[in-house]
Write a protein that holds these residues in place. Structure first.
Motif, PDB file in Angstrom:
ATOM      1  N   CYS A 112      11.339 -23.063 -29.818  1.00 26.02           N
ATOM      2  CA  CYS A 112      11.315 -24.316 -30.572  1.00 26.02           C
ATOM      3  C   CYS A 112      12.697 -24.708 -31.079  1.00 26.02           C
ATOM      4  CB  CYS A 112      10.357 -24.207 -31.747  1.00 26.02           C
ATOM      5  SG  CYS A 112      10.834 -22.916 -32.925  1.00 26.02           S
ATOM      6  N   ARG A 113      13.622 -23.750 -31.195  1.00 26.45           N
ATOM      7  CA  ARG A 113      15.026 -23.885 -31.578  1.00 26.45           C
ATOM      8  C   ARG A 113      15.458 -22.925 -32.676  1.00 26.45           C
ATOM      9  NH1 ARG A 113      15.215 -29.986 -33.541  1.00 26.45           N
ATOM     10  NH2 ARG A 113      13.687 -30.048 -31.849  1.00 26.45           N
ATOM     11  N   THR A 114      14.529 -22.233 -33.328  1.00 27.50           N
ATOM     12  CA  THR A 114      14.887 -21.365 -34.445  1.00 27.50           C
ATOM     13  C   THR A 114      15.906 -20.304 -34.017  1.00 27.50           C
ATOM     14  OG1 THR A 114      12.716 -21.665 -35.456  1.00 27.50           O
ATOM     15  CG2 THR A 114      13.994 -19.758 -36.159  1.00 27.50           C
ATOM     16  N   ARG A 115      16.900 -20.107 -34.871  1.00 26.17           N
ATOM     17  CA  ARG A 115      17.994 -19.167 -34.608  1.00 26.17           C
ATOM     18  C   ARG A 115      18.214 -18.325 -35.859  1.00 26.17           C
ATOM     19  NH1 ARG A 115      23.243 -19.421 -36.321  1.00 26.17           N
ATOM     20  NH2 ARG A 115      24.908 -18.572 -35.016  1.00 26.17           N
ATOM     21  N   VAL A 116      18.307 -17.015 -35.700  1.00 30.73           N
ATOM     22  CA  VAL A 116      18.578 -16.100 -36.808  1.00 30.73           C
ATOM     23  C   VAL A 116      19.714 -15.177 -36.378  1.00 30.73           C
ATOM     24  CG1 VAL A 116      17.645 -14.251 -38.246  1.00 30.73           C
ATOM     25  CG2 VAL A 116      16.189 -16.182 -37.623  1.00 30.73           C
ATOM     26  N   MET A 117      20.857 -15.262 -37.055  1.00 29.00           N
ATOM     27  CA  MET A 117      21.991 -14.390 -36.713  1.00 29.00           C
ATOM     28  C   MET A 117      22.647 -13.807 -37.965  1.00 29.00           C
ATOM     29  SD  MET A 117      22.338 -13.783 -33.487  1.00 29.00           S
ATOM     30  CE  MET A 117      23.984 -13.120 -33.356  1.00 29.00           C
TER      31      MET A 117
ATOM     32  N   GLY B 133      13.579 -12.558 -38.117  1.00 27.45           N
ATOM     33  CA  GLY B 133      13.026 -13.878 -37.894  1.00 27.45           C
ATOM     34  C   GLY B 133      13.084 -14.704 -39.150  1.00 27.45           C
ATOM     35  N   ASN B 134      12.498 -15.887 -39.065  1.00 26.25           N
ATOM     36  CA  ASN B 134      12.423 -16.782 -40.209  1.00 26.25           C
ATOM     37  C   ASN B 134      11.228 -16.407 -41.084  1.00 26.25           C
ATOM     38  OD1 ASN B 134      11.188 -19.783 -41.143  1.00 26.25           O
ATOM     39  ND2 ASN B 134      13.357 -19.434 -41.524  1.00 26.25           N
ATOM     40  N   LEU B 135      11.424 -16.436 -42.397  1.00 24.29           N
ATOM     41  CA  LEU B 135      10.332 -16.136 -43.328  1.00 24.29           C
ATOM     42  C   LEU B 135       9.477 -17.368 -43.560  1.00 24.29           C
ATOM     43  CD1 LEU B 135      12.305 -13.982 -45.936  1.00 24.29           C
ATOM     44  CD2 LEU B 135      11.045 -13.210 -43.915  1.00 24.29           C
ATOM     45  N   SER B 136      10.115 -18.483 -43.860  1.00 19.61           N
ATOM     46  CA  SER B 136       9.408 -19.746 -44.021  1.00 19.61           C
ATOM     47  C   SER B 136      10.429 -20.867 -44.076  1.00 19.61           C
ATOM     48  CB  SER B 136       8.534 -19.753 -45.285  1.00 19.61           C
ATOM     49  OG  SER B 136       9.321 -19.509 -46.432  1.00 19.61           O
TER      50      SER B 136
ATOM     51  N   GLN C 283      15.973  -9.229 -44.737  1.00 15.93           N
ATOM     52  CA  GLN C 283      16.604  -9.369 -43.420  1.00 15.93           C
ATOM     53  C   GLN C 283      16.316 -10.735 -42.789  1.00 15.93           C
ATOM     54  OE1 GLN C 283      18.365  -6.918 -41.759  1.00 15.93           O
ATOM     55  NE2 GLN C 283      17.839  -5.028 -42.786  1.00 15.93           N
ATOM     56  N   GLY C 284      15.253 -11.396 -43.243  1.00 17.05           N
ATOM     57  CA  GLY C 284      14.858 -12.677 -42.658  1.00 17.05           C
ATOM     58  C   GLY C 284      15.584 -13.846 -43.287  1.00 17.05           C
ATOM     59  N   THR C 285      15.231 -15.045 -42.839  1.00 18.77           N
ATOM     60  CA  THR C 285      15.884 -16.264 -43.321  1.00 18.77           C
ATOM     61  C   THR C 285      14.896 -17.175 -44.037  1.00 18.77           C
ATOM     62  OG1 THR C 285      15.514 -17.395 -41.200  1.00 18.77           O
ATOM     63  CG2 THR C 285      17.613 -16.245 -41.496  1.00 18.77           C
ATOM     64  N   LEU C 286      15.409 -17.937 -44.991  1.00 16.65           N
ATOM     65  CA  LEU C 286      14.691 -19.018 -45.668  1.00 16.65           C
ATOM     66  C   LEU C 286      15.416 -20.302 -45.310  1.00 16.65           C
ATOM     67  CD1 LEU C 286      14.351 -17.253 -49.123  1.00 16.65           C
ATOM     68  CD2 LEU C 286      12.504 -17.628 -47.485  1.00 16.65           C
TER      69      LEU C 286
ATOM     70  N   ASP D 125      21.493 -14.332 -53.193  1.00 20.63           N
ATOM     71  CA  ASP D 125      21.730 -13.201 -52.300  1.00 20.63           C
ATOM     72  C   ASP D 125      20.618 -13.074 -51.264  1.00 20.63           C
ATOM     73  OD1 ASP D 125      23.216 -11.098 -51.289  1.00 20.63           O
ATOM     74  OD2 ASP D 125      22.226  -9.603 -52.544  1.00 20.63           O
ATOM     75  N   LEU D 126      20.254 -14.200 -50.662  1.00 14.95           N
ATOM     76  CA  LEU D 126      19.261 -14.251 -49.596  1.00 14.95           C
ATOM     77  C   LEU D 126      19.812 -15.096 -48.453  1.00 14.95           C
ATOM     78  CD1 LEU D 126      16.033 -14.795 -51.742  1.00 14.95           C
ATOM     79  CD2 LEU D 126      16.619 -12.718 -50.461  1.00 14.95           C
ATOM     80  N   ASN D 127      19.219 -14.948 -47.285  1.00 19.91           N
ATOM     81  CA  ASN D 127      19.725 -15.636 -46.088  1.00 19.91           C
ATOM     82  C   ASN D 127      19.190 -17.068 -46.009  1.00 19.91           C
ATOM     83  OD1 ASN D 127      21.204 -13.383 -45.023  1.00 19.91           O
ATOM     84  ND2 ASN D 127      19.244 -12.490 -44.404  1.00 19.91           N
ATOM     85  N   PHE D 128      19.660 -17.929 -46.905  1.00 21.28           N
ATOM     86  CA  PHE D 128      19.324 -19.350 -46.820  1.00 21.28           C
ATOM     87  C   PHE D 128      20.086 -19.978 -45.656  1.00 21.28           C
ATOM     88  CE2 PHE D 128      17.597 -18.882 -51.057  1.00 21.28           C
ATOM     89  CZ  PHE D 128      16.569 -19.824 -51.079  1.00 21.28           C
ATOM     90  N   SER D 129      19.433 -20.883 -44.950  1.00 24.21           N
ATOM     91  CA  SER D 129      20.060 -21.515 -43.788  1.00 24.21           C
ATOM     92  C   SER D 129      19.499 -22.916 -43.600  1.00 24.21           C
ATOM     93  CB  SER D 129      19.834 -20.661 -42.533  1.00 24.21           C
ATOM     94  OG  SER D 129      18.451 -20.394 -42.346  1.00 24.21           O
ATOM     95  N   LEU D 130      20.185 -23.703 -42.779  1.00 28.23           N
ATOM     96  CA  LEU D 130      19.821 -25.104 -42.552  1.00 28.23           C
ATOM     97  C   LEU D 130      19.243 -25.267 -41.155  1.00 28.23           C
ATOM     98  CD1 LEU D 130      19.868 -28.059 -43.602  1.00 28.23           C
ATOM     99  CD2 LEU D 130      22.125 -28.272 -42.520  1.00 28.23           C
ATOM    100  N   LEU D 131      18.092 -25.913 -41.079  1.00 29.27           N
ATOM    101  CA  LEU D 131      17.356 -26.054 -39.828  1.00 29.27           C
ATOM    102  C   LEU D 131      17.290 -27.512 -39.392  1.00 29.27           C
ATOM    103  CD1 LEU D 131      15.432 -24.746 -37.671  1.00 29.27           C
ATOM    104  CD2 LEU D 131      13.555 -25.290 -39.237  1.00 29.27           C
TER     105      LEU D 131
END
Length: 616
Positions: free
Chosen positions: A298-303, A316-319, A395-398, A446-452
């Motif tokens: 779908c395009r989700t990327r976690v690095m 993976g992505n958490l939500s 380890q996941g992303t928000l 201190d969490l893996n926030f990211s832009l989708l």
């Protein structure tokens, strides 16, 4: 909640959007209907008991959308890049018995299907294998060794050359059959109570070993052939990793496989293409396969990772939740007010993701046994069954996503980012601001926030429907059935492929949680792999991270003709049994029914709405 209305919508008079909201769900089936009913009730529970008043208001006011809200009460996470190699090497337990490590490619591929099905029940999103070729190449080799041993025992006088040649031929045949079976399984096996086909993505293309190359080639050949009657498979979503020095230049060892991938996508729409050398992906690459970027279809990327190895594997992505940029623009008196409104709802989105994360983190490992007890999720080997998940979920992303950049720019500047340099600059400024807010949130919490760049096949229509009720039909903004996905150039704007790629490419670097650029050509590419290759190379030049090429894939169910079919098959005249495959945000949806003419026109309109073809 009006229970009578819900019953009628789902069970009595379901509309086409509802029954085919997701490509992997049969909304007309009994279990599909049951899933829809439980989904609506679950959403109501989440809204009533788990959301803050501020979040509820933002959702009600159409500024914010919470994805997979029906799964909120379960505490499940979205998706995972599964470490297939480890599971196959060590064996695994499904809850009903231990599965031994496989000894050939056919059993390995069968177990890969079982792993996908088992983990699908642990999460509410997709499942992926991040390095399918690397993980399965050893089982191609095992197959070859077993064939050699078998041939040596036959009462035949082989020369060494003959022996090796026959063993390789039989290994290739076995590998092809295994790939064919996997593709068939991906389109037929059901889980989550029988109502869904697992949303499967596979990443491959960079294994240059003898066995890896055989595997990639046979997987592509099986994909090209299609399903039993030649139908284009919807799953798995295939992503071919493009890497200079591996498969991109004339002297690269896998250049032949790259060209085969271009040929196959010209016929089957898959594979899509990811680009390891895009700067935002290359920064993680250290020469190992583990460090290659992997995408969900779908395009989700976690690095990036603040709490461990920066890799896709086992993560993976958490939500994620999505902002309605169009409404923010509509209620703003100027650009300054727009940014104030945007910041206010970014705050709400961040708080909402934190609330959901806290709820997920309080779940126990034994609630998701396969995901954690089998060490699918990175770091889960440290967990005891009764332990909370907080430590490993880090380890996941928000992710915060966005819809309708193009329409928001039209409100703010009078045109989209394809119309003027002013709008183009403002679009990049807005998304850069969102990216910066995610970085600030990551530092603060201190969490893996990211832009989708939100994949929103359904949401783009939900947002606009509510805004039409509030603002009426505004030309170029709310007068269509959908808002434009994320940063995409609108489908109704005539731009060249080159310009579309150029305009969208800079957003890939900003949207670190996932992105895609797809272009559409008017006719079939089945006999023009050179055109596919040229487009893919252009994407690489412009530093696209993940891209695909969309074109009509129609097939006559009567005579088997493939190509572009408008009303009737030009070969046999068949009008009713026409299969049409179209892309939705990186994956495919297919329809094939005995339609009357009225239904056919309705379906064409629906497919056009959902697939959102990009004119070139």
């Amino acid at each position: 909640m009006n229970m009578l209305q819900l019953y009628e919508d789902v069970c009595v008079l379901p509309d086409q959007d509802l029954v085919q909201e997701n490509a992997n769900v049969d909304g007309k089936s009994p279990l599909g209907k049951l899933a829809r009913l439980s989904s609506e009730v679950s959403k109501q529970l989440s809204t009533t008991y788990l959301l803050s008043e501020r979040t509820r208001q933002a959702v009600a006011d159409n500024f914010l959308y919470i994805h997979d809200a029906d799964y909120y009460v379960t505490g499940s996470t979205t998706c995972c890049q599964i470490p297939l190699g480890e599971l196959l090497t060590n064996g695994f337990h499904t809850g009903h018995g231990t599965i031994r490590p496989p000894q050939d490619i056919r059993s390995a591929m069968s177990l890969a299907s079982i792993i996908l099905q088992a983990n699908q029940n642990m999460q509410h999103g997709g499942q992926a294998f991040p390095m399918f070729d690397v993980d399965l190449a050893p089982y191609v080799e095992k197959t070859y060794e077993r064939q050699l041993e078998r041939l040596k025992k036959l009462p035949v006088e082989w020369s060494t050359e003959q022996l090796l040649e026959v063993a390789e031929t039989e290994t290739i045949t076995a590998t092809y059959q295994a790939c064919e079976a996997f593709i068939h399984n991906a389109n037929s096996m059901h889980s989550r109570g029988g109502g869904q086909v697992p949303f499967v993505s596979i990443n491959y293309g960079t294994d240059t070993s003898r066995w890896g190359r055989i595997f990639i080639r046979e997987l592509l050949r099986a994909t090209e052939r299609g399903l039993g009657n030649g139908e284009t498979p919807i799953f798995p979503i295939q992503i071919f990793k493009v890497k200079e020095g591996v498969n991109f230049h004339e002297t690269d060892p896998n250049i032949d496989l790259f060209r085969l991938a271009c040929r196959v996508t010209g016929k089957r729409l898959f594979p899509n293409f990811s680009f390891v050398d895009a700067p935002f992906n290359l920064q993680y690459y250290d020469g190992s396969h583990d460090s290659e970027v992997a995408y969900m279809g779908c395009r989700t990327r976690v690095m990036g990772n603040r709490h461990g190895a920066e890799t896709s594997i086992g993560r993976g992505n958490l939500s994620f939740s999505t902002l309605n940029l169009v409404k923010m623009a509509l209620v703003a008196s100027d650009i300054h007010t727009f940014y104030e409104t945007l910041d206010a709802y970014v705050d709400v989105a961040i708080d909402q993701l934190l609330e959901r994360y806290d709820y997920q983190a309080k779940r126990h490992a034994d609630e998701f046994r396969f995901l954690y007890a089998q060490h699918v999720w990175r770091g889960s080997e440290r967990l005891q069954a009764e332990e909370e998940l907080r430590d490993v979920l880090k380890q996941g992303t928000l992710s915060v996503g966005f819809i309708g950049l193009a329409e928001a720019l039209r409100v703010l500047t009078g045109g989209t980012h394809a119309d003027s340099r002013e709008a183009e600059r403002l679009g990049l400024d807005i998304v850069t601001h969102l990216r910066d807010r995610m970085r600030q949130a990551a530092e603060q919490h201190d969490l893996n926030f990211s832009l989708l760049a939100t994949p929103a096949e359904g949401l783009s229509g939900k947002f606009v429907l509510k805004d039409q009720q509030a603002f009426g039909m505004i030309e170029g903004v709310t007068d269509r059935a959908f808002y434009t996905n994320s940063f995409h150039v609108p489908v109704y704007q005539s731009v060249s492929i080159r310009d579309k790629i150029r305009l969208e490419a800079p957003y890939h670097a900003l949207c670190d949680a996932g992105h895609i650029t797809y272009v559409e050509v008017d006719g079939s590419l089945a006999h023009n792999p050179e055109a596919v290759e040229a487009i893919v190379r252009l994407m690489r030049t412009e530093n696209v991270g993940y891209g695909s090429i969309n074109h009509p894939v129609d097939r006559c169910g009567n005579c088997g003709l493939e190509g572009t079919i408008d009303a009737a098959c030009p070969t046999c005249g068949e009008e009713e049994q026409i299969e049409r495959i179209r892309r939705i945000t990186g994956y495919l949806v297919g329809t094939m029914d005995r339609w009357n003419s009225a239904k056919r026109e309705e379906e064409r309109a629906r497919v056009k709405h959902h697939a959102r073809p990009i004119r070139t």
